[in-house]
Design a protein around this motif. Structure first.
Motif, PDB file in Angstrom:
ATOM      1  N   ILE A 178      -3.803   1.434  -2.874  1.00 21.72           N
ATOM      2  CA  ILE A 178      -2.719   0.566  -3.335  1.00 21.72           C
ATOM      3  C   ILE A 178      -2.036   1.168  -4.564  1.00 21.72           C
ATOM      4  O   ILE A 178      -0.814   1.108  -4.705  1.00 21.72           O
ATOM      5  CB  ILE A 178      -3.256  -0.844  -3.675  1.00 21.72           C
ATOM      6  CG1 ILE A 178      -4.115  -1.390  -2.510  1.00 21.72           C
ATOM      7  CG2 ILE A 178      -2.120  -1.791  -3.999  1.00 21.72           C
ATOM      8  CD1 ILE A 178      -3.387  -1.516  -1.200  1.00 21.72           C
ATOM      9  N   LYS A 230       0.589  -7.126   0.757  1.00 19.69           N
ATOM     10  CA  LYS A 230       0.651  -6.806  -0.668  1.00 19.69           C
ATOM     11  C   LYS A 230      -0.697  -7.146  -1.306  1.00 19.69           C
ATOM     12  O   LYS A 230      -1.155  -8.277  -1.233  1.00 19.69           O
ATOM     13  CB  LYS A 230       1.779  -7.565  -1.345  1.00 19.69           C
ATOM     14  CG  LYS A 230       3.163  -7.096  -0.913  1.00 19.69           C
ATOM     15  CD  LYS A 230       4.263  -7.769  -1.716  1.00 19.69           C
ATOM     16  CE  LYS A 230       5.620  -7.210  -1.361  1.00 19.69           C
ATOM     17  NZ  LYS A 230       6.699  -7.823  -2.171  1.00 19.69           N
ATOM     18  N   ARG A 231      -1.315  -6.149  -1.967  1.00 17.34           N
ATOM     19  CA  ARG A 231      -2.669  -6.292  -2.476  1.00 17.34           C
ATOM     20  C   ARG A 231      -2.696  -6.195  -4.008  1.00 17.34           C
ATOM     21  O   ARG A 231      -1.737  -5.708  -4.623  1.00 17.34           O
ATOM     22  CB  ARG A 231      -3.589  -5.215  -1.899  1.00 17.34           C
ATOM     23  CG  ARG A 231      -3.436  -4.972  -0.406  1.00 17.34           C
ATOM     24  CD  ARG A 231      -3.725  -6.209   0.428  1.00 17.34           C
ATOM     25  NE  ARG A 231      -5.142  -6.572   0.415  1.00 17.34           N
ATOM     26  CZ  ARG A 231      -5.635  -7.608   1.088  1.00 17.34           C
ATOM     27  NH1 ARG A 231      -4.836  -8.392   1.801  1.00 17.34           N
ATOM     28  NH2 ARG A 231      -6.926  -7.867   1.041  1.00 17.34           N
ATOM     29  N   PRO A 260       0.819  -1.230   0.000  1.00 18.38           N
ATOM     30  CA  PRO A 260       0.000   0.000   0.000  1.00 18.38           C
ATOM     31  C   PRO A 260       0.848   1.273   0.000  1.00 18.38           C
ATOM     32  O   PRO A 260       1.956   1.306   0.538  1.00 18.38           O
ATOM     33  CB  PRO A 260      -0.793  -0.109   1.302  1.00 18.38           C
ATOM     34  CG  PRO A 260      -0.772  -1.556   1.647  1.00 18.38           C
ATOM     35  CD  PRO A 260       0.522  -2.088   1.154  1.00 18.38           C
TER      36      PRO A 260
END
Length: 376
Positions: free
Chosen positions: A299, A268-269, A67
């Protein structure tokens, strides 16, 4: 002829990307373990193009991004805030997209307890998307419809679980500037089939208009009749082990096998914005906003821009990313299949879900009853 395997069954997320991509429409989603949906291929129609295998996000993982920052926040409109199960950020984003002439896709509880993704183009219909839904929503042909809207140059907001975001991205195969992807911090998903069975066990054939999974910050399962009366209500924290559906969900017994190894339960997206409850926020801030506080991770730069577009509708407070991650287990790692869960999965087909679950948590149930007697 041996049936084709698209991906390992234990890793299948039920995202329905393969079904949406199949050029011959010979893939359907059929119930498997605990009622979860898995793709089934009609071998008589299959042309062996292998598009289903190539597009599957399990076979071709999507890499996440850390992000940019994190906000604690909520929507300013008090009515919208009180009718949301957290801070109402999804509502604010949805309203903005509709105001721009765009389309919103999200999970709704339709007639006959059919929880599925639907397409919204009018602001007054956004209420259908409100509220947490602790069950896997049906995707059906949603990805195809999103593509049609994008090709028509419409602004599109898609809200879903991380695996549904992965499914849509894999289906589209390229980035669209007019597509905003918002994923939910997910605890795992039970099946719609199990939810329906549970409801029928509780109230028989009585009509249910809505299923409510949350009241503010409280984990409460309620069944609402067409006349808005409450047919059933169970508070998880006041009566632990009372409601079978809620307890097996919270303890991870009836979520998909893939949920226990979810690659998206990490900082982590893969979306533009990640939203959920801000459990790690300071107690003073939570008291000031006592109907819930949203955790909002931009993000991508696109995600941050959209947050700024609606910032006049929100109370926003920038926080440390570490605080948000530390306050939410599902931002660090998935809920693993512990020994209790493994035993449950081994015996539930013989003993049934209820008895199997009770046996696996018998020590906890006894301990709870002991504390109740002691307090009395």
């Amino acid at each position: 002829m041996k049936s084709k395997t698209i991906c390992p069954e234990g890793q299948c997320t039920g995202c329905a990307t393969c079904m949406n991509k199949c050029p011959k429409q010979c893939i359907t989603m059929q119930e498997g373990t605990l009622g979860h949906l898995f793709p089934q291929i009609d071998a008589t129609q299959c042309i062996h193009c292998d598009l289903c295998v190539k597009v599957c996000p399990v076979n071709h993982p999507i890499i996440g991004t850390y992000p940019l920052k994190v906000y604690a926040g909520r929507i300013k409109n008090i009515d919208e805030y009180k009718s949301s199960t957290s801070g109402g950020i999804a509502t604010a984003l949805s309203q903005y997209v509709i105001e721009q002439g765009g389309i919103v896709y999200g999970a709704a509880c339709m007639e006959e307890i059919d929880i599925r993704h639907i397409r919204i183009e009018k602001k007054e219909d956004l209420q259908l998307l409100k509220g947490s839904k602790y069950v896997q929503s049906g995707i059906h042909n949603t990805y195809k419809n999103v593509l049609i809207d994008l090709k028509n140059n419409l602004l599109v907001l898609f809200i879903g679980t991380p695996c549904q975001i992965a499914g849509l991205k894999a289906f589209l195969g390229k980035e669209y500037q007019s597509l905003l992807l918002v994923d939910l911090i997910c605890h795992g998903v039970p099946s719609l089939s199990f939810l329906k069975q549970h409801i029928q066990t509780i109230i028989g054939n009585k009509k249910v208009k809505r299923v409510v999974f949350r009241e503010d910050n409280e984990c409460i399962l309620s069944l609402i009749a067409p006349d808005q009366s409450i047919l059933y209500r169970s508070d998880l924290w006041k009566n632990r082990f009372e409601d079978l559906y809620y307890n097996t969900f919270i303890d991870g017994f009836t979520t998909r096998s893939s949920c226990h190894t979810c690659p998206y339960a990490t900082p982590k997206r893969i979306s533009d914005i990640t939203i959920g409850d801000f459990w790690g926020i300071d107690e003073d801030f939570r008291k000031e906003h006592n109907h819930g506080v949203s955790c909002i991770f931009p993000i991508t730069l696109k995600g941050e821009q959209f947050i700024q577009h609606i910032s006049n509708k929100l109370y926003l407070h920038e926080e440390s990313i570490e605080k948000a991650i530390n306050g939410n287990d599902q931002l660090r790692l998935p809920q693993k299949a512990n020994l209790r869960i493994k035993i449950f999965l081994a015996i539930h087909k013989v003993l049934g879900i209820k008895l199997s679950y009770q046996l696996c948590v018998l020590d906890r149930i006894i301990r709870q009853q002991f504390h109740k007697l002691k307090n009395k």
